[in-house]
Write a protein that holds these residues in place. Structure first.
Motif, PDB file in Angstrom:
ATOM      1  N   ASP A   1       0.869  -1.185   0.000  1.00  0.00           N
ATOM      2  CA  ASP A   1       0.000   0.000   0.000  1.00  0.00           C
ATOM      3  C   ASP A   1       0.898   1.225   0.000  1.00  0.00           C
ATOM      4  N   ALA A   2       1.052   1.846  -1.179  1.00  0.00           N
ATOM      5  CA  ALA A   2       1.991   2.969  -1.322  1.00  0.00           C
ATOM      6  C   ALA A   2       1.578   4.173  -0.477  1.00  0.00           C
ATOM      7  N   ARG A   3       0.289   4.412  -0.343  1.00  0.00           N
ATOM      8  CA  ARG A   3      -0.169   5.561   0.455  1.00  0.00           C
ATOM      9  C   ARG A   3       0.246   5.401   1.921  1.00  0.00           C
ATOM     10  N   LEU A   4      -0.030   4.223   2.488  1.00  0.00           N
ATOM     11  CA  LEU A   4       0.343   3.975   3.877  1.00  0.00           C
ATOM     12  C   LEU A   4       1.862   4.019   4.052  1.00  0.00           C
ATOM     13  N   PHE A   5       2.580   3.408   3.125  1.00  0.00           N
ATOM     14  CA  PHE A   5       4.033   3.386   3.210  1.00  0.00           C
ATOM     15  C   PHE A   5       4.596   4.804   3.136  1.00  0.00           C
ATOM     16  N   PHE A   6       4.040   5.632   2.248  1.00  0.00           N
ATOM     17  CA  PHE A   6       4.501   7.008   2.114  1.00  0.00           C
ATOM     18  C   PHE A   6       4.202   7.813   3.377  1.00  0.00           C
ATOM     19  N   GLU A   7       3.009   7.672   3.904  1.00  0.00           N
ATOM     20  CA  GLU A   7       2.607   8.464   5.066  1.00  0.00           C
ATOM     21  C   GLU A   7       3.337   8.040   6.335  1.00  0.00           C
ATOM     22  N   ASN A   8       3.579   6.743   6.509  1.00  0.00           N
ATOM     23  CA  ASN A   8       4.119   6.243   7.771  1.00  0.00           C
ATOM     24  C   ASN A   8       5.624   6.052   7.789  1.00  0.00           C
ATOM     25  N   ILE A   9       6.234   5.867   6.629  1.00  0.00           N
ATOM     26  CA  ILE A   9       7.654   5.543   6.603  1.00  0.00           C
ATOM     27  C   ILE A   9       8.467   6.570   5.802  1.00  0.00           C
ATOM     28  N   VAL A  10       8.060   6.855   4.576  1.00  0.00           N
ATOM     29  CA  VAL A  10       8.844   7.761   3.737  1.00  0.00           C
ATOM     30  C   VAL A  10       8.746   9.196   4.221  1.00  0.00           C
TER      31      VAL A  10
ATOM     32  N   ALA B   1       0.301  -2.981   8.450  1.00  0.00           N
ATOM     33  CA  ALA B   1      -0.442  -1.743   8.708  1.00  0.00           C
ATOM     34  C   ALA B   1       0.296  -0.511   8.205  1.00  0.00           C
ATOM     35  N   LEU B   2       1.573  -0.683   7.844  1.00  0.00           N
ATOM     36  CA  LEU B   2       2.372   0.426   7.326  1.00  0.00           C
ATOM     37  C   LEU B   2       2.547   0.342   5.812  1.00  0.00           C
ATOM     38  N   GLY B   3       1.837  -0.595   5.187  1.00  0.00           N
ATOM     39  CA  GLY B   3       1.880  -0.698   3.734  1.00  0.00           C
ATOM     40  C   GLY B   3       2.943  -1.623   3.188  1.00  0.00           C
TER      41      GLY B   3
ATOM     42  N   ALA C   1       5.089 -12.783  12.405  1.00  0.00           N
ATOM     43  CA  ALA C   1       5.186 -11.753  13.450  1.00  0.00           C
ATOM     44  C   ALA C   1       5.583 -10.408  12.865  1.00  0.00           C
ATOM     45  N   ILE C   2       6.560 -10.391  11.928  1.00  0.00           N
ATOM     46  CA  ILE C   2       6.989  -9.134  11.314  1.00  0.00           C
ATOM     47  C   ILE C   2       5.871  -8.543  10.459  1.00  0.00           C
TER      48      ILE C   2
END
Length: 332
Positions: A139-148, A206-208, A199-200
């Motif tokens: 999920d690019a949106r979640l990954f961008f918002e939470n990590i990038v 949840a972060l994409g 587990a990972i």
């Protein structure tokens, strides 16, 4: 200069070209980020693009093809209207390209020792682990918002440091829950790998991000842990040897202490012992264990093994050994 200014007023064709394979997310850098209205955006297979316009995510393009860009930056008119702002428009469009393809054969290793208590012997253990993993941005949106976030680029190395930070505590929790002995860990690497992946993923889905594969290739014990394991193995060997002559490990330790005292005359004198005590002396020292092995030691074979042990430990002389051996054989 006028030529460049004129060129920037025209709609353009935008694409992510010649990108570094190690880069997962990258912002397309333009002179002013004033993407003109009606510009064309090309998204190649295996790519995606997040559009951030006026500070907000307005679209996430995941299908390859040519996309029309709509902005308030009308060629020439926008630049003239922004004359007081030095020809800089507030209608900025940021384009973040990301890699959709699965990233395979990524290396990982624990950044700190995995600590747990071995259940069978209650030994404190420390080990390191290493292996490979594969992943994809789900999920690019979640990954961008939470990590990038506001970063201009995000690489495989950046993600690797995030993954490594979570692996050690997860492995420690899995080992504590599974209750594996230290001798079982290598045989359970496949099961541990599957549990570690689950587990990972529970954390990063949840972060994409989704791990498509996670493997533990091997483990290494710390020097302190190896020293404890060697000590335990030596104790097991000695206990097995003691049982061969009808003793338990405590009895063997007492015989060893007696042998050491026999080499030191002052030690023997202080203890009130004499070397000529022979077998009777050994029996006295082993009295606390006599109840457990009494039945076995009634047999001539057990007595002969005991004599042999006392001879090898230096408690009996050869003459004393031969004398006691004749008595036992005469009673058969």
């Amino acid at each position: 200069m006028l030529r460049n200014l004129f060129k920037r007023q025209l709609p353009g064709v935008i694409e992510w070209k010649n990108h570094d394979p190690a880069v997962l997310f990258s912002r397309l850098v333009t002179p002013t980020d004033e993407i003109k209205n009606a510009s064309k955006l090309i998204v190649a297979p295996g790519q995606g693009c997040v559009l951030v316009y006026e500070g907000k995510i307005i679209d996430v393009l995941s299908e390859p093809g040519i996309h029309d860009l709509k902005t308030a930056n009308t060629p020439f008119i926008t630049s003239l209207a922004s004359l007081l702002r030095r020809f800089e428009s507030e209608h900025k469009l940021y384009l973040y390209f990301w890699r959709q393809t699965e990233q395979v054969n990524q290396q990982w290793g624990t950044s700190s020792p995995v600590k747990y208590t071995e259940p069978n012997h209650q030994l404190p253990m420390e080990l390191g682990a290493y292996g490979t993993y594969a992943f994809r941005i789900e999920d690019a949106r979640l990954f961008f918002e939470n990590i990038v976030g506001s970063r201009d680029s995000f690489t495989q190395a950046d993600l690797q440091s995030i993954i490594n930070s979570r692996i050690a505590p997860e492995i420690a929790a899995l080992l504590a829950q599974a209750g594996y002995a230290y001798t079982q860990i290598d045989a359970q690497l496949a099961a541990l790998s599957a549990q570690l992946k689950a587990a990972i993923n529970q954390i990063y889905n949840a972060l994409g991000l989704r791990l498509t594969d996670m493997r533990i290739a091997g483990t290494t014990f710390s020097e302190d842990t190896l020293a404890r394991i060697r000590q335990l193995a030596q104790m097991k060997v000695e206990a097995a040897s003691a049982s061969e002559v009808g003793l338990d490990y405590v009895g063997l330790e007492r015989l060893r202490a007696l042998r050491d005292a026999a080499k030191n005359e002052s030690g023997l004198a202080a203890a009130g012992l004499q070397l000529g005590a022979g077998l009777d002396l050994g029996k006295t020292l082993l009295q606390p264990q006599q109840t457990a092995v009494d039945t076995q030691q009634q047999e001539p074979q057990a007595k002969l093994r005991m004599l042999k042990s006392l001879l090898e430990e230096g408690i009996l002389t050869q003459e004393e050994f031969d004398s006691k051996k004749r008595i036992i054989l005469d009673n058969l």
